[in-house]
Scaffold this active site. Structure first.
Site, PDB file in Angstrom:
ATOM      1  N   CYS A 238       0.854  -1.192   0.000  1.00 49.55           N
ATOM      2  CA  CYS A 238       0.000   0.000   0.000  1.00 49.55           C
ATOM      3  C   CYS A 238       0.891   1.243   0.000  1.00 49.55           C
ATOM      4  CB  CYS A 238      -0.917   0.021   1.220  1.00 49.55           C
ATOM      5  SG  CYS A 238      -2.027   1.459   1.268  1.00 49.55           S
ATOM      6  N   HIS A 279      -5.734  -1.560  17.991  1.00 51.47           N
ATOM      7  CA  HIS A 279      -5.762  -2.193  19.307  1.00 51.47           C
ATOM      8  C   HIS A 279      -6.737  -1.493  20.251  1.00 51.47           C
ATOM      9  CE1 HIS A 279      -3.224   1.134  20.642  1.00 51.47           C
ATOM     10  NE2 HIS A 279      -2.368   0.859  19.667  1.00 51.47           N
ATOM     11  N   CYS A 314      22.963 -23.422  48.567  1.00 52.77           N
ATOM     12  CA  CYS A 314      23.691 -23.077  47.337  1.00 52.77           C
ATOM     13  C   CYS A 314      22.854 -22.260  46.365  1.00 52.77           C
ATOM     14  CB  CYS A 314      24.196 -24.347  46.646  1.00 52.77           C
ATOM     15  SG  CYS A 314      22.879 -25.385  45.974  1.00 52.77           S
ATOM     16  N   CYS A 324       6.947 -36.260  49.463  1.00 55.82           N
ATOM     17  CA  CYS A 324       7.584 -36.007  50.749  1.00 55.82           C
ATOM     18  C   CYS A 324       8.180 -34.609  50.784  1.00 55.82           C
ATOM     19  CB  CYS A 324       8.667 -37.052  50.986  1.00 55.82           C
ATOM     20  SG  CYS A 324       9.521 -36.864  52.567  1.00 55.82           S
TER      21      CYS A 324
END
Length: 523
Positions: A238, A279, A314, A324
């Site tokens: 376009c 939008h 760590c 568990c």
């Protein structure tokens, strides 16, 4: 005992909505005739042609109209200042087509303006001088400073500055500037340190037709880029530009109160403010935040935070892979409790009771875990619904093809004319448009603060989504039913289009009135 592992699945849970709608749908006060001709079914609008809060005035300009505007500005500046058309264009290019500003500066400091634009000042007001001259007609001893050729048969070229080069070198220089570097304004003389500009007339004289066409195309681009209220249509192939008067010089401020959706004559709708596909009703700043949120790794990190924990010793990221709560880190072999992140040695025999471990760090760890999980669940709620409508929007092309096929089949089986089956194309177009709107309502809702206005917005969102699903279900029915229920399809199409306008109008008025409050900074 569960063995803690730092290998975990990245899959996120699905949260697709399950709608259960009633088949009844209220009609709109619209009377239809079976022979109605829908010449423009890309958008359905009420008979009231007044501007709504969600609309912005805009004009589509073809390439010819853009070039006509350029010529008008050049002629106006040339006649006002008594300059040649080439010099007037050079001035406008330098001052980025701000002709009013140019005229003000020219009156105050004529020589300074001409010098800054790269135009030779002349007392007699004569136009710029440029011409090709054979080297044999020049004083003895001419040699091109670029190629060092001193043949008597050379054609040479120079502008007002007097820096003369052979025509081939001049042509190569201009072609490189235009074609390779994409320059269209302020192409200066190839002379060392010369600041005089090679104007439009000289360029047309030297380069070939193809290069000059490229030069004119670049001029058109700069014309649009230099005008705040002009933007190229982003649709492929376009060549139109769109002029929108809704944005002022403080465009960033305006984009917090309006969503300037425009539609090119090619049929493509986009946001004039950011150039992205339409939008509405979400403002540009929230659109950019949402897209970034969906694309970057922040949500992966959020999922990790919600579904994993770090070893207290760590800090390795681990995932529980058993029932568990006694965890052993594979990396450093440290044993701890999954519930409270405390040392397992302190639990004694109370393996499933963490009440004895009540240190501040454990409480904060549990609170952060709960907040992260809640944040993730909220994001997924809106993202899944956004993605669902986005996926539907990606099927627009297929939907259009199927609609044309349905129209052809309906025309051949029912005896209707091509005009009479246009209501299917109209329904298809409205469905696509509403899917796009619904997609962005979820991004908008994600950032809204909860209040009474938000509840009203969600009610409008729900009404539109229900109506869209009903129309979509009706649209997928067999050909015979579509032919028999033409009026029903048309009525529901109009209803769905109206519900979309209701949602957009209310949201747009809320933006103008400052009604919406967001959970993020939109400044």
């Amino acid at each position: 005992m569960s063995d803690a592992s730092d290998d975990f699945d990245d899959d996120m849970p699905s949260d697709d909505p399950d709608f259960d709608y009633d088949d009844s749908l209220g009609g709109s006060d619209v009377d239809y005739d079976d022979n109605d001709n829908f010449d423009n079914y890309d958008d359905i609008r009420p008979s009231d042609s007044r501007m709504r809060a969600c609309d912005v005035e805009h004009t589509v300009l073809t390439l010819d109209e853009l070039q006509r505007r350029q010529r008008e500005q050049v002629d106006q500046v040339a006649s006002t200042l008594g300059l040649s058309a080439e010099d007037a264009m050079t001035l406008l290019l330098h001052y980025k087509w701000k002709h009013e500003r140019l005229l003000e500066l020219y009156v105050d400091d004529t020589e300074g303006v001409l010098r800054a634009a790269g135009i030779q000042t002349r007392d007699d007001g004569a136009p710029a001088k440029y011409a090709t001259v054979p080297s044999k007609d020049l004083p003895a001893g001419f040699m091109c400073e670029i190629c060092c050729d001193d043949d008597d048969g050379l054609e040479t070229m120079a502008i007002d500055c007097g820096h003369r080069f052979c025509l081939d070198c001049y042509r190569h220089y201009l072609t490189q500037k235009i074609v390779d570097e994409g320059e269209s304004r302020n192409i200066t003389c190839p002379g060392d340190g010369c600041r005089l500009v090679v104007n439009d007339g000289a360029i047309r004289l030297v380069v070939d037709d193809r290069t000059y066409a490229r030069y004119r195309t670049l001029l058109d681009r700069t014309f649009v880029q230099d005008h705040d209220r002009l933007r190229w249509c982003p649709a492929p192939n376009c060549e139109n530009a769109v002029e929108c008067g809704a944005l002022s010089a403080g465009a960033s401020r305006d984009l917090k109160t309006i969503v300037p959706s425009v539609t090119c004559s090619c049929g493509y709708s986009f946001c004039f403010g950011c150039g992205l596909p339409e939008h509405q009703p979400c403002i540009c700043v929230l659109v950019k935040k949402w897209i970034k949120k969906c694309e970057d790794d922040s949500e992966t990190a959020n999922w990790i935070s919600a579904n994993t924990k770090e070893c207290p010793k760590c800090m390795a990221t681990i995932e529980k892979n058993g029932g568990c709560n006694h965890m052993t880190c594979r990396k450093c072999k440290y044993e701890f409790c999954w519930i409270c992140i405390g040392s397992w040695a302190e639990h004694g025999t109370s393996w499933y009771n963490c009440s004895r471990y009540d240190e501040k760090s454990g409480v904060e760890a549990r609170d952060n875990q709960a907040k992260s999980r809640a944040s993730l669940e909220r994001y997924l709620h809106y993202y899944n619904r956004y993605a669902n409508h986005e996926q539907s929007a990606k099927l627009d092309k297929d939907l259009y093809v199927r609609t044309e096929r349905k129209m052809t089949l309906l025309q051949s089986t029912s005896g209707m004319s091509w005009i009479e089956v246009q209501y299917l194309a109209q329904a298809s177009s409205v469905l696509q448009q509403c899917r796009q709107t619904l997609k962005w309502t979820y991004a908008f809702a994600f950032y809204l603060e909860r209040n009474n206005h938000t509840h009203l917005f969600e009610d409008n969102q729900k009404d539109l989504e229900m109506a869209v699903e009903q129309l979509s279900e009706l649209f997928e029915r067999p050909m015979q039913e579509l032919a028999e229920n033409k009026v029903l399809v048309m009525d529901k199409t109009a209803y769905v289009a109206n519900r979309r306008l209701v949602l957009l109008e209310d949201t747009a008025r809320g933006l103008l009135e400052g009604r919406w409050r967001y959970q993020v900074d939109v400044k």
